[in-house]
Motif scaffolding. Structure first.
Motif, mmCIF file in Angstrom:
data_model
loop_
_atom_site.group_PDB
_atom_site.id
_atom_site.type_symbol
_atom_site.label_atom_id
_atom_site.label_comp_id
_atom_site.label_asym_id
_atom_site.label_seq_id
_atom_site.Cartn_x
_atom_site.Cartn_y
_atom_site.Cartn_z
ATOM 1 N N LYS A 231 36.632 41.659 25.262
ATOM 2 C CA LYS A 231 36.144 41.044 26.376
ATOM 3 C C LYS A 231 37.436 40.649 27.350
ATOM 4 O O LYS A 231 37.304 41.035 28.712
ATOM 5 C CB LYS A 231 35.412 39.741 25.980
ATOM 6 N N GLU B 11 37.885 41.909 31.211
ATOM 7 C CA GLU B 11 38.500 40.759 32.258
ATOM 8 C C GLU B 11 39.545 41.130 32.934
ATOM 9 O O GLU B 11 39.541 41.080 34.259
ATOM 10 C CB GLU B 11 38.261 39.408 31.737
ATOM 11 N N ASP C 289 40.035 42.305 37.044
ATOM 12 C CA ASP C 289 40.903 41.540 37.858
ATOM 13 C C ASP C 289 41.789 42.471 38.674
ATOM 14 O O ASP C 289 41.883 42.248 39.518
ATOM 15 C CB ASP C 289 41.543 40.468 36.987
#
Length: 155
Positions: A127, A131, A135
């Motif tokens: 995860k 992320e 980003d």
């Protein structure tokens, strides 16, 4: 060229040294973030009996079939401290020490409970990677991971 805070912005071809924090501190800060997420996800998954010091034992690769002294070296703890933590994790049902044959040295093995914990940690790490890739972009993140793998293989 200055930013609103008065700091000079760095050109793309300028040296990377903008002052502290330097690479070691930045890596530690990222690791602190990752550990905090792992601890929160573990608590949410019901692994409320683990302490932060216990997580060092489960660092990659998990200690399945290793000698306690080898684990101590890997996690940079004394053998005495490592054996104390192993004893705690045995009492909690995460590890067991057993010998393959009678008279051989006992090795550390993960239990089904610890394999469940490792799955939670693995999911958390995936995860976080997703992320971070979202980003900064998948290509930049792939380059970042390639660089980390290169530098980590230097020992």
């Amino acid at each position: 060229m200055s930013t609103p805070s008065g700091r000079k912005s760095r050109r793309a071809d300028a040296p990377a040294d903008e002052g502290p924090p330097y690479v070691g501190a930045l890596l530690r800060q990222c690791l602190d973030h990752v550990r905090a997420r792992m601890e929160a996800d573990l608590r949410s998954a019901g692994f409320t009996d683990l302490q932060p010091v216990h997580l060092a034992v489960f660092s990659y690769p998990p200690p399945d079939g290793v000698r306690p002294s080898d684990l101590a070296r890997r996690i940079r703890m004394s053998r005495q401290a490592t054996n104390h933590i192993i004893g705690q994790l045995e009492a909690l049902g995460y590890l067991e020490r057993r010998a393959a044959k009678k008279g051989e040295r006992r090795l550390i093995y993960l239990t089904p409970r610890s394999w469940g914990m490792v799955k939670v940690v693995h999911a958390t790490l995936l995860k976080i990677q997703a992320e971070w890739a979202a980003d900064i972009g998948a290509d930049r993140f792939d380059g970042f991971m390639t660089a980390l793998r290169r530098f980590s293989s230097r020992g």
